[in-house]
Design an enzyme around this catalytic site. Sequence first.
Site, PDB file in Angstrom:
ATOM      1  N   ASP A  57      -1.546  -9.995   6.261  1.00  0.00           N
ATOM      2  CA  ASP A  57      -2.488  -9.534   5.274  1.00  0.00           C
ATOM      3  C   ASP A  57      -2.918 -11.003   4.546  1.00  0.00           C
ATOM      4  O   ASP A  57      -2.540 -12.177   4.665  1.00  0.00           O
ATOM      5  CB  ASP A  57      -1.698  -8.904   4.311  1.00  0.00           C
ATOM      6  CG  ASP A  57      -0.025  -9.326   3.865  1.00  0.00           C
ATOM      7  OD1 ASP A  57       0.213 -10.294   4.235  1.00  0.00           O
ATOM      8  OD2 ASP A  57       0.720  -8.341   3.492  1.00  0.00           O
ATOM      9  N   ASP A  62       8.246  -1.634  -3.970  1.00  0.00           N
ATOM     10  CA  ASP A  62       8.120  -0.553  -3.977  1.00  0.00           C
ATOM     11  C   ASP A  62       7.949   0.188  -2.743  1.00  0.00           C
ATOM     12  O   ASP A  62       7.380   1.112  -2.305  1.00  0.00           O
ATOM     13  CB  ASP A  62       6.487  -0.351  -4.552  1.00  0.00           C
ATOM     14  CG  ASP A  62       5.304  -1.078  -3.781  1.00  0.00           C
ATOM     15  OD1 ASP A  62       5.661  -1.819  -2.554  1.00  0.00           O
ATOM     16  OD2 ASP A  62       4.434  -1.055  -4.227  1.00  0.00           O
ATOM     17  N   HIS A 113       6.870  -1.196   0.267  1.00  0.00           N
ATOM     18  CA  HIS A 113       5.616  -1.465   0.931  1.00  0.00           C
ATOM     19  C   HIS A 113       6.284  -2.375   2.281  1.00  0.00           C
ATOM     20  O   HIS A 113       6.928  -3.156   2.000  1.00  0.00           O
ATOM     21  CB  HIS A 113       4.365  -1.940   0.371  1.00  0.00           C
ATOM     22  CG  HIS A 113       4.415  -3.368  -0.151  1.00  0.00           C
ATOM     23  ND1 HIS A 113       3.941  -3.693  -1.426  1.00  0.00           N
ATOM     24  CD2 HIS A 113       5.282  -4.476   0.075  1.00  0.00           C
ATOM     25  CE1 HIS A 113       4.198  -5.093  -1.693  1.00  0.00           C
ATOM     26  NE2 HIS A 113       4.919  -5.399  -0.830  1.00  0.00           N
ATOM     27  N   GLU A 166       0.740   0.037   0.505  1.00  0.00           N
ATOM     28  CA  GLU A 166       1.307   0.714  -0.990  1.00  0.00           C
ATOM     29  C   GLU A 166       1.534   1.941  -0.823  1.00  0.00           C
ATOM     30  O   GLU A 166       1.289   2.742   0.093  1.00  0.00           O
ATOM     31  CB  GLU A 166       0.454   0.388  -2.048  1.00  0.00           C
ATOM     32  CG  GLU A 166      -0.133  -1.107  -2.305  1.00  0.00           C
ATOM     33  CD  GLU A 166       1.019  -1.756  -2.814  1.00  0.00           C
ATOM     34  OE1 GLU A 166       2.295  -1.778  -2.441  1.00  0.00           O
ATOM     35  OE2 GLU A 166       0.923  -3.020  -3.490  1.00  0.00           O
TER      36      GLU A 166
HETATM   37  C1  F6R Z   1       3.381 -10.525   2.756  1.00  0.00           C
HETATM   38  C2  F6R Z   1       3.930  -9.020   2.998  1.00  0.00           C
HETATM   39  C3  F6R Z   1       4.488  -8.319   1.729  1.00  0.00           C
HETATM   40  C4  F6R Z   1       5.808  -9.105   1.723  1.00  0.00           C
HETATM   41  C5  F6R Z   1       6.575  -8.236   0.233  1.00  0.00           C
HETATM   42  C6  F6R Z   1       7.849  -8.939  -0.120  1.00  0.00           C
HETATM   43  O1  F6R Z   1       2.741 -11.014   3.779  1.00  0.00           O
HETATM   44  O2  F6R Z   1       3.568  -8.353   3.942  1.00  0.00           O
HETATM   45  O3  F6R Z   1       4.579  -7.046   2.202  1.00  0.00           O
HETATM   46  O4  F6R Z   1       6.782  -9.050   2.640  1.00  0.00           O
HETATM   47  O5  F6R Z   1       5.682  -8.054  -0.755  1.00  0.00           O
HETATM   48  O6  F6R Z   1       7.661 -10.224  -0.746  1.00  0.00           O
HETATM   49  P1  F6R Z   1       8.654 -10.994  -1.150  1.00  0.00           P
HETATM   50  O7  F6R Z   1       9.313 -11.448   0.060  1.00  0.00           O
HETATM   51  O8  F6R Z   1       8.049 -12.125  -1.843  1.00  0.00           O
HETATM   52  O9  F6R Z   1       9.572 -10.237  -1.852  1.00  0.00           O
END
Ligand code: F6R
Length: 260
Positions: free
Chosen positions: A67, A136, A138, A143
């Site tokens: 992403d 959440d 994801h 989301e």
């Molecule tokens: C980022 C991504 C997100 C993160 C998630 C957790 O490329 O795909 O799904 O993996 O938001 O983020 P952290 O590791 O910062 O808690």
Amino acid sequence: MEVVIKRDYDQMSKAAAQLVVDVLNTKPNAVLGMATGSTPLGLYQELVRLHQAGQVDFSRVTTFNLDEYVGLPANHPQSYHYFMDEHFFRHVNIPRHNINIPSGTTSNYPAFCQWYEGRIAECGGIDLQILGIGSDGHIAFNEPGSSLSSRTRLKTLSKQTIDDNARFFERREDVPVYAITMGVGTILDARKLVLVASGKTKAKAIAQAVEGPVTSMVTASALQLHRDATVIVDADAAAGLTMRDYYEFIYAAKPAAPKS
Ligand code: F6R
């Protein structure tokens, strides 16, 4: 789904890095799916260390990132382009033309998303996809409410994700509201999935993803539908799992992978 519980962040990161190395040992030209965020930092550090020690070669590897924030140019310090370069790409030997990251600044998002999906297919699909998990639930920026068969597209971030990611920006208002993200369906097409999670703030999402129902309200629960998914968590992130002893029992009884 295999659940691996490690005692701390360092052990979690090393176990995940080993799975990447195992894939590269059997397929040196593997296609890797990359994630950003705080959680995979240790995993990237370990891969860089192994590369610098001459134990892993990335010269034939192709990568696809999950992403990117919409509106952030590649040189913005909070962009995922910048993150990947800073923490991984500039330390290893992946040819630049083999690196693919969604564009946060294209003038035509639908066309770009379609191109990105096509490019993954052209490269033979993703062999191993690294994933984190949002508080959440994801995966990538899928989301709550995202279709479990969604493909790469523009997505509006949830309030929870904006709050969580505000720590990286000067002001909460600076967090982009939109992202371009691989879909859950895109992720499920990868041949192997490795999700890493660390810390108490991820315990609820991990419990829901691993032991809850498969639901678009927790898109990480879609991993239950995949035939080769490994969830590697530290003790804090495992705190909400009811079958913890069973996962540890299975892991302890597993024969060691043959060395190539
Ligand atoms: C980022 C991504 C997100 C993160 C998630 C957790 O490329 O795909 O799904 O993996 O938001 O983020 P952290 O590791 O910062 O808690």
